[in-house]
Every structure is written in C-alpha cells, then in structure tokens.
Design a protein around this motif. Structure first.
Motif, PDB file in Angstrom:
ATOM      1  N   VAL A 266       0.836  -1.200   0.000  1.00 50.13           N
ATOM      2  CA  VAL A 266       0.000   0.000   0.000  1.00 50.13           C
ATOM      3  C   VAL A 266       0.872   1.252   0.000  1.00 50.13           C
ATOM      4  O   VAL A 266       0.625   2.195  -0.756  1.00 50.13           O
ATOM      5  CB  VAL A 266      -0.965   0.001   1.207  1.00 50.13           C
ATOM      6  CG1 VAL A 266      -1.634   1.345   1.379  1.00 50.13           C
ATOM      7  CG2 VAL A 266      -2.001  -1.108   1.049  1.00 50.13           C
ATOM      8  N   GLN A 267       1.903   1.254   0.834  1.00 49.72           N
ATOM      9  CA  GLN A 267       2.794   2.412   0.883  1.00 49.72           C
ATOM     10  C   GLN A 267       3.471   2.632  -0.472  1.00 49.72           C
ATOM     11  O   GLN A 267       3.583   3.761  -0.953  1.00 49.72           O
ATOM     12  CB  GLN A 267       3.845   2.240   1.976  1.00 49.72           C
ATOM     13  CG  GLN A 267       4.755   3.444   2.125  1.00 49.72           C
ATOM     14  CD  GLN A 267       5.757   3.288   3.250  1.00 49.72           C
ATOM     15  OE1 GLN A 267       5.693   2.350   4.031  1.00 49.72           O
ATOM     16  NE2 GLN A 267       6.688   4.212   3.330  1.00 49.72           N
ATOM     17  N   LEU A 268       3.916   1.546  -1.109  1.00 46.49           N
ATOM     18  CA  LEU A 268       4.549   1.644  -2.421  1.00 46.49           C
ATOM     19  C   LEU A 268       3.574   2.216  -3.448  1.00 46.49           C
ATOM     20  O   LEU A 268       3.928   3.113  -4.228  1.00 46.49           O
ATOM     21  CB  LEU A 268       5.052   0.272  -2.869  1.00 46.49           C
ATOM     22  CG  LEU A 268       5.736   0.200  -4.226  1.00 46.49           C
ATOM     23  CD1 LEU A 268       6.996   1.059  -4.246  1.00 46.49           C
ATOM     24  CD2 LEU A 268       6.064  -1.247  -4.565  1.00 46.49           C
ATOM     25  N   MET A 269       2.338   1.738  -3.449  1.00 49.29           N
ATOM     26  CA  MET A 269       1.338   2.245  -4.398  1.00 49.29           C
ATOM     27  C   MET A 269       1.059   3.726  -4.161  1.00 49.29           C
ATOM     28  O   MET A 269       0.941   4.503  -5.110  1.00 49.29           O
ATOM     29  CB  MET A 269       0.057   1.434  -4.304  1.00 49.29           C
ATOM     30  CG  MET A 269       0.186   0.044  -4.880  1.00 49.29           C
ATOM     31  SD  MET A 269      -1.361  -0.875  -4.977  1.00 49.29           S
ATOM     32  CE  MET A 269      -1.811  -0.995  -3.257  1.00 49.29           C
ATOM     33  N   LEU A 270       0.962   4.123  -2.879  1.00 43.53           N
ATOM     34  CA  LEU A 270       0.717   5.535  -2.578  1.00 43.53           C
ATOM     35  C   LEU A 270       1.865   6.413  -3.056  1.00 43.53           C
ATOM     36  O   LEU A 270       1.648   7.481  -3.642  1.00 43.53           O
ATOM     37  CB  LEU A 270       0.496   5.730  -1.077  1.00 43.53           C
ATOM     38  CG  LEU A 270      -0.828   5.221  -0.530  1.00 43.53           C
ATOM     39  CD1 LEU A 270      -0.838   5.269   0.993  1.00 43.53           C
ATOM     40  CD2 LEU A 270      -1.991   6.022  -1.108  1.00 43.53           C
ATOM     41  N   GLU A 271       3.094   5.972  -2.804  1.00 44.40           N
ATOM     42  CA  GLU A 271       4.247   6.746  -3.252  1.00 44.40           C
ATOM     43  C   GLU A 271       4.263   6.867  -4.769  1.00 44.40           C
ATOM     44  O   GLU A 271       4.519   7.944  -5.310  1.00 44.40           O
ATOM     45  CB  GLU A 271       5.543   6.111  -2.754  1.00 44.40           C
ATOM     46  CG  GLU A 271       5.769   6.287  -1.272  1.00 44.40           C
ATOM     47  CD  GLU A 271       7.031   5.592  -0.775  1.00 44.40           C
ATOM     48  OE1 GLU A 271       7.861   5.164  -1.614  1.00 44.40           O
ATOM     49  OE2 GLU A 271       7.179   5.474   0.458  1.00 44.40           O
ATOM     50  N   LEU A 272       3.982   5.772  -5.460  1.00 45.30           N
ATOM     51  CA  LEU A 272       3.962   5.812  -6.920  1.00 45.30           C
ATOM     52  C   LEU A 272       2.841   6.700  -7.434  1.00 45.30           C
ATOM     53  O   LEU A 272       3.020   7.481  -8.373  1.00 45.30           O
ATOM     54  CB  LEU A 272       3.818   4.400  -7.489  1.00 45.30           C
ATOM     55  CG  LEU A 272       5.009   3.488  -7.304  1.00 45.30           C
ATOM     56  CD1 LEU A 272       4.655   2.064  -7.702  1.00 45.30           C
ATOM     57  CD2 LEU A 272       6.206   3.983  -8.091  1.00 45.30           C
ATOM     58  N   PHE A 273       1.670   6.620  -6.810  1.00 45.84           N
ATOM     59  CA  PHE A 273       0.525   7.423  -7.224  1.00 45.84           C
ATOM     60  C   PHE A 273       0.818   8.910  -7.034  1.00 45.84           C
ATOM     61  O   PHE A 273       0.633   9.708  -7.954  1.00 45.84           O
ATOM     62  CB  PHE A 273      -0.711   7.021  -6.416  1.00 45.84           C
ATOM     63  CG  PHE A 273      -1.909   7.876  -6.700  1.00 45.84           C
ATOM     64  CD1 PHE A 273      -2.675   7.680  -7.838  1.00 45.84           C
ATOM     65  CD2 PHE A 273      -2.263   8.891  -5.821  1.00 45.84           C
ATOM     66  CE1 PHE A 273      -3.777   8.468  -8.098  1.00 45.84           C
ATOM     67  CE2 PHE A 273      -3.362   9.695  -6.084  1.00 45.84           C
ATOM     68  CZ  PHE A 273      -4.117   9.469  -7.217  1.00 45.84           C
ATOM     69  N   TYR A 274       1.299   9.281  -5.837  1.00 42.47           N
ATOM     70  CA  TYR A 274       1.552  10.691  -5.563  1.00 42.47           C
ATOM     71  C   TYR A 274       2.734  11.220  -6.370  1.00 42.47           C
ATOM     72  O   TYR A 274       2.720  12.347  -6.834  1.00 42.47           O
ATOM     73  CB  TYR A 274       1.753  10.939  -4.066  1.00 42.47           C
ATOM     74  CG  TYR A 274       0.446  10.877  -3.314  1.00 42.47           C
ATOM     75  CD1 TYR A 274      -0.580  11.764  -3.600  1.00 42.47           C
ATOM     76  CD2 TYR A 274       0.233   9.916  -2.351  1.00 42.47           C
ATOM     77  CE1 TYR A 274      -1.788  11.713  -2.943  1.00 42.47           C
ATOM     78  CE2 TYR A 274      -0.982   9.843  -1.683  1.00 42.47           C
ATOM     79  CZ  TYR A 274      -1.992  10.726  -1.983  1.00 42.47           C
ATOM     80  OH  TYR A 274      -3.183  10.664  -1.309  1.00 42.47           O
ATOM     81  N   ASP A 275       3.758  10.400  -6.573  1.00 42.45           N
ATOM     82  CA  ASP A 275       4.893  10.819  -7.374  1.00 42.45           C
ATOM     83  C   ASP A 275       4.452  11.068  -8.810  1.00 42.45           C
ATOM     84  O   ASP A 275       4.834  12.048  -9.431  1.00 42.45           O
ATOM     85  CB  ASP A 275       5.993   9.751  -7.327  1.00 42.45           C
ATOM     86  CG  ASP A 275       7.243  10.198  -8.088  1.00 42.45           C
ATOM     87  OD1 ASP A 275       7.759  11.303  -7.775  1.00 42.45           O
ATOM     88  OD2 ASP A 275       7.679   9.447  -8.974  1.00 42.45           O
ATOM     89  N   HIS A 276       3.600  10.178  -9.329  1.00 48.27           N
ATOM     90  CA  HIS A 276       3.114  10.291 -10.703  1.00 48.27           C
ATOM     91  C   HIS A 276       2.234  11.534 -10.864  1.00 48.27           C
ATOM     92  O   HIS A 276       2.319  12.235 -11.865  1.00 48.27           O
ATOM     93  CB  HIS A 276       2.335   9.041 -11.085  1.00 48.27           C
ATOM     94  CG  HIS A 276       1.696   9.108 -12.434  1.00 48.27           C
ATOM     95  ND1 HIS A 276       2.432   9.027 -13.605  1.00 48.27           N
ATOM     96  CD2 HIS A 276       0.402   9.270 -12.814  1.00 48.27           C
ATOM     97  CE1 HIS A 276       1.609   9.138 -14.631  1.00 48.27           C
ATOM     98  NE2 HIS A 276       0.378   9.273 -14.179  1.00 48.27           N
ATOM     99  N   HIS A 277       1.375  11.823  -9.874  1.00 49.46           N
ATOM    100  CA  HIS A 277       0.449  12.940  -9.992  1.00 49.46           C
ATOM    101  C   HIS A 277       1.066  14.280  -9.590  1.00 49.46           C
ATOM    102  O   HIS A 277       0.498  15.330  -9.884  1.00 49.46           O
ATOM    103  CB  HIS A 277      -0.805  12.656  -9.165  1.00 49.46           C
ATOM    104  CG  HIS A 277      -1.716  11.694  -9.836  1.00 49.46           C
ATOM    105  ND1 HIS A 277      -1.487  10.344  -9.833  1.00 49.46           N
ATOM    106  CD2 HIS A 277      -2.834  11.880 -10.589  1.00 49.46           C
ATOM    107  CE1 HIS A 277      -2.439   9.726 -10.523  1.00 49.46           C
ATOM    108  NE2 HIS A 277      -3.257  10.642 -11.006  1.00 49.46           N
ATOM    109  N   MET A 278       2.185  14.280  -8.921  1.00 47.80           N
ATOM    110  CA  MET A 278       2.819  15.520  -8.511  1.00 47.80           C
ATOM    111  C   MET A 278       3.795  16.045  -9.580  1.00 47.80           C
ATOM    112  O   MET A 278       4.200  17.165  -9.549  1.00 47.80           O
ATOM    113  CB  MET A 278       3.576  15.339  -7.195  1.00 47.80           C
ATOM    114  CG  MET A 278       2.676  15.005  -6.040  1.00 47.80           C
ATOM    115  SD  MET A 278       1.521  16.363  -5.797  1.00 47.80           S
ATOM    116  CE  MET A 278       0.735  15.870  -4.305  1.00 47.80           C
TER     117      MET A 278
END
Length: 92
Positions: free
Chosen positions: A79-91
């Motif tokens: 979950v933490q990995l997915m959140l980091e990837l999601f926020y990194d991608h959208h930021m």
C-alpha cells in the motif's frame, strides 16, 4: 468488473485461503518433515510423545503469528509503495 475491494467486502476473495506453496520443493520438504516426526515419535514413550505434541502445537502457534505479521507487513509495504507511486506520478 468488480474491484478487489468489492470482492473482499463481499467475502468472494480471501488472500489467505491457500497459504501453502504449491511446488515440488514444498511437497518434498513436507514429506521429509512428516517422516522425521514419525521416526522421532516411534522412538518415544507416551509421556514423551505428549510433550512432543505440546511443543509442536506451541511451534505451530508461534509460526502462525509470525506469518500473520509478515502478511500484514507485506500488505502495508504494498500500500505504501502504491501511494508513493501514485503521488509521485500525480505531482510531476
């Protein structure tokens, strides 16, 4: 198509239904374990067998708790990995 969360909520999916590996290596190790325990049991008296059975139950309980923790840690990591990837991608 239903999401994983929907399937989990309705009880249609259980990630822990079949925790045992399905490999020849696992089946061999399980067979070896069974043979070793049976050889040991056949050399013991009833009191010693009872003690062995108790120790085995304690070991299994401990192993179950360890597996539960490893599973939870793995889910949290994912979950933490997915959140980091999601926020990194959208930021960016």
């Amino acid at each position: 198509m239903d999401t994983l969360l929907q399937k989990l909520f309705r009880g249609e999916l259980s990630p822990y239904e079949d925790p045992a590996p399905n490999s020849e290596e696992y089946r061999t190790a399980l067979h070896n374990q069974s043979d070793a325990l049976e050889a040991l049991r056949s050399s013991l008296n009833e009191h010693q067998i009872s003690q062995l059975d108790h120790a085995h139950r304690c070991i299994m309980q401990t192993a179950g708790l360890e597996l539960e923790k490893v599973y939870g840690d793995g889910v949290r990591f994912g979950v933490q990995l997915m959140l980091e990837l999601f926020y990194d991608h959208h930021m960016h």
